[in-house]
Design an enzyme around this catalytic site. Structure first.
Site, PDB file in Angstrom:
ATOM      1  NE  ARG A 110      51.409  42.990  43.962  1.00 49.82           N
ATOM      2  CZ  ARG A 110      51.081  43.255  43.003  1.00 49.82           C
ATOM      3  NH1 ARG A 110      51.380  43.141  41.902  1.00 49.82           N
ATOM      4  NH2 ARG A 110      49.416  42.474  42.718  1.00 49.82           N
TER       5      ARG A 110
ATOM      6  NE  ARG B  44      51.752  41.283  33.050  1.00 54.30           N
ATOM      7  CZ  ARG B  44      51.583  41.809  34.381  1.00 54.30           C
ATOM      8  NH1 ARG B  44      52.409  43.525  34.667  1.00 54.30           N
ATOM      9  NH2 ARG B  44      51.013  41.450  35.318  1.00 54.30           N
TER      10      ARG B  44
HETATM   11  C1  UD1 Z   1      45.349  42.176  43.132  1.00 55.09           C
HETATM   12  C2  UD1 Z   1      44.953  42.209  41.674  1.00 55.09           C
HETATM   13  C3  UD1 Z   1      45.744  44.235  41.255  1.00 55.09           C
HETATM   14  C4  UD1 Z   1      44.874  44.300  41.963  1.00 55.09           C
HETATM   15  C5  UD1 Z   1      45.071  43.946  43.981  1.00 55.09           C
HETATM   16  C6  UD1 Z   1      44.546  45.134  45.356  1.00 55.09           C
HETATM   17  C7  UD1 Z   1      45.215  40.585  40.736  1.00 55.09           C
HETATM   18  C8  UD1 Z   1      45.092  38.919  39.723  1.00 55.09           C
HETATM   19  N1  UD1 Z   1      45.624  41.600  40.664  1.00 55.09           N
HETATM   20  O1  UD1 Z   1      46.081  41.695  43.849  1.00 55.09           O
HETATM   21  O2  UD1 Z   1      45.755  44.317  39.949  1.00 55.09           O
HETATM   22  O3  UD1 Z   1      45.917  45.753  42.152  1.00 55.09           O
HETATM   23  O4  UD1 Z   1      44.078  42.568  44.131  1.00 55.09           O
HETATM   24  O5  UD1 Z   1      43.145  44.899  44.641  1.00 55.09           O
HETATM   25  O6  UD1 Z   1      43.573  40.234  40.881  1.00 55.09           O
HETATM   26  N2  UD1 Z   1      49.388  41.419  50.967  1.00 55.09           N
HETATM   27  C9  UD1 Z   1      49.898  40.659  52.438  1.00 55.09           C
HETATM   28  N3  UD1 Z   1      50.435  39.269  52.769  1.00 55.09           N
HETATM   29  C10 UD1 Z   1      49.690  38.490  52.061  1.00 55.09           C
HETATM   30  C11 UD1 Z   1      49.024  38.328  50.448  1.00 55.09           C
HETATM   31  C12 UD1 Z   1      49.047  40.298  50.146  1.00 55.09           C
HETATM   32  O7  UD1 Z   1      50.104  41.696  53.200  1.00 55.09           O
HETATM   33  O8  UD1 Z   1      50.259  37.164  52.207  1.00 55.09           O
HETATM   34  C13 UD1 Z   1      49.340  41.804  50.882  1.00 55.09           C
HETATM   35  C14 UD1 Z   1      49.736  43.163  49.901  1.00 55.09           C
HETATM   36  O9  UD1 Z   1      50.983  43.345  49.926  1.00 55.09           O
HETATM   37  C15 UD1 Z   1      48.750  44.445  49.576  1.00 55.09           C
HETATM   38  C16 UD1 Z   1      47.649  43.812  50.121  1.00 55.09           C
HETATM   39  O10 UD1 Z   1      47.900  42.687  51.072  1.00 55.09           O
HETATM   40  O11 UD1 Z   1      49.952  45.312  50.193  1.00 55.09           O
HETATM   41  C17 UD1 Z   1      46.428  43.803  49.364  1.00 55.09           C
HETATM   42  O12 UD1 Z   1      47.348  43.166  47.674  1.00 55.09           O
HETATM   43  P1  UD1 Z   1      46.102  42.060  47.088  1.00 55.09           P
HETATM   44  O13 UD1 Z   1      44.721  42.075  47.589  1.00 55.09           O
HETATM   45  O14 UD1 Z   1      46.608  40.599  47.999  1.00 55.09           O
HETATM   46  O15 UD1 Z   1      46.691  42.183  46.212  1.00 55.09           O
HETATM   47  P2  UD1 Z   1      47.091  41.341  45.174  1.00 55.09           P
HETATM   48  O16 UD1 Z   1      45.408  39.728  44.847  1.00 55.09           O
HETATM   49  O17 UD1 Z   1      48.044  40.205  44.769  1.00 55.09           O
END
Ligand code: UD1
Length: 429
Positions: free
Chosen positions: A131, A408
């Protein structure tokens, strides 16, 4: 540390009220940093993550006031939270606070947008993969922020304010999209976000921002356009119902059998998951009151599912579906495409007698006749609740340890389930 004790084997019957969505509440609370006026949020769930975010916002100078239950009110109504960031006293979000909850990193966007600077610790949160925050940083840079990494902190600066720009995400990201939108609403000029996340929580936040005076269009689609404004005002907004909580209880009913009305649930928020339940031979219907889920007598048909960004099958329901498929009459396959390390429930389900084989990002689940209760624990929120689902249908007693993960994200889980006939209680130790 509290534990939850469950004795399985009872069907669920009755009504479960669905709470406001955790994943909308957190960014909505963070959006209060964008204005010196008061933001009032209704239908806010009582969750440990909400309390934690209150602390984080309090550290920046946000006044948070909660109005609780009044006499005669339905006890399941969400809380109302008044957030007032009249004066931001600190633009640093320290490690001690941010490391407990990943979403708190998102304060970086409103802080740099309104104050021209932010210093935010790199995040922690559920251990479900690496993440990273590279795409959040990329989005802020596209809007003119200067970024530095210093001692585990991301420092963002825009002394003359942010400028609208074009952001094209190489990968769909919820956190990246929230960050980009919250930064762009106060930037000068137009921002276009391509390949934006389409999750309903993004649209809910955009709706609230527009009530505050922002000009956001296209939220809920993969192209969001934002016309920046110099200032935002106060607003009142009610949090969208929690589609993950809805799907979780739907799977619990599918698992135990019985019939439950998921009150206040909105089917359009989780079509993919409801479709999978129907494939599994579960009765799903929508009414004005919510979503009715029933399984009376029929077995559970195996399914083949891959998680995907919205409107696909949510990764946040993957563990719960896997618990359900442990009792299917045949072999199911579940592929996790969003987070690489999100199979920690597999080992624990196996302790209850499930037969699951992992091969890279795909789990093959061979349905078994019966599960048996066991002491279990999990290291993330959705994995923990999948163990609860398995326990509800297992023979004998299951003790779920590390309940703080459940707290949570699930409001009064044991209360909601026990009112529908489950034998479940919290054991304090
Ligand atoms: C949000 C949700 C979480 C859910 C997820 C996917 C909230 C508080 N949390 O998490 O419950 O499981 O969406 O639906 O809303 N990534 C990158 N670089 C970045 C950011 C993300 O590579 O800068 C990758 C992550 O590692 C992952 C994917 O993108 O593989 C999706 O992540 P993301 O949609 O950003 O998840 P969260 O917002 O952390």
């Amino acid at each position: 540390m509290d534990r939850i004790r469950i004795v399985g084997g009872r069907p669920l019957n009755g009504t479960i009220p669905i709470s406001g969505a955790k994943n909308a509440t957190l960014p909505l609370m963070i959006a209060s940093l964008l204005t010196d006026q008061t933001l009032i949020l209704d239908n806010v769930p009582r969750l440990a993550d909400v309390v934690q975010l209150q602390r984080i916002l309090g550290n920046h100078g946000v006044d948070v006031m909660l109005s609780g239950k009044r006499a005669g009110e339905d006890e399941y109504k969400g809380q109302s939270v008044h957030l007032s960031a009249a004066k931001i006293v600190d633009t640093t979000a320290p490690y001690e606070l941010v490391s407990k909850m990943r979403a708190s990193f998102w304060v970086i966007a409103p802080l740099v947008a309104r104050m021209g600077e932010a210093r935010v610790s790199m995040p922690g949160g559920c251990a479900i993969g690496t993440r990273p925050v590279d795409l959040l940083i990329m989005a802020l840079e596209r809007l003119g922020a200067l970024i530095e990494i210093d001692g585990g902190y991301v420092v963002a600066r825009a002394p003359k304010g942010l400028k609208g720009g074009e952001i094209s995400f190489p990968k769909v990201t919820v956190s990246g999209t929230h960050t980009a939108v919250m930064a762009a609403v106060l930037a000068s000029g137009t921002t276009v976000i391509d390949n934006a996340a389409r999750e309903p929580e993004i649209a809910d936040v955009a709706e609230c921002l527009n009530k505050m005076g922002a000009h956001v269009s296209g939220a809920g689609t993969s192209r969001i356009v934002i016309e920046g404004v110099p200032k935002l005002g106060g607003a009142r907004h009610s949090v969208v119902p929690d589609r993950i909580e809805t799907g979780t209880y739907a799977m619990a009913v599918a698992m135990t059998g019985g019939e439950v009305m998921l009150e206040g649930a909105r089917p359009e928020l989780l079509q993919a998951a409801l479709g999978v339940l129907q494939q599994a031979d579960v009765d799903v219907s929508s009414t004005n009151q919510g979503i009715r889920v029933a399984r009376n007598g029929a077995g559970i048909r195996p399914v083949d599912v891959a998680t995907a960004p919205f409107p696909g099958f949510p990764t946040d329901l993957q563990a719960q579906l896997m618990a359900l498929m442990t009792r299917a009459s045949g072999t199911s396959r579940i592929t996790e495409t969003i987070f690489e390390n999100r199979f920690m429930h597999v080992q624990e389900l196996a302790r209850m007698g499930a037969r699951i084989q992992l091969d890279g990002e795909t789990a093959t689940i061979e349905g078994v006749e019966r599960l048996k209760g066991a002491p279990v624990m999990a290291t993330d929120l959705r994995a923990s609740v999948s163990l609860v689902i398995a326990a509800l249908a297992a023979e004998g007693e299951t003790m779920v340890n590390r309940v703080y993960h459940l707290d949570r994200g699930f409001e009064r889980l044991e209360d909601k389930l026990s009112r529908c006939g489950a034998e479940i209680e919290r054991v304090s130790s």
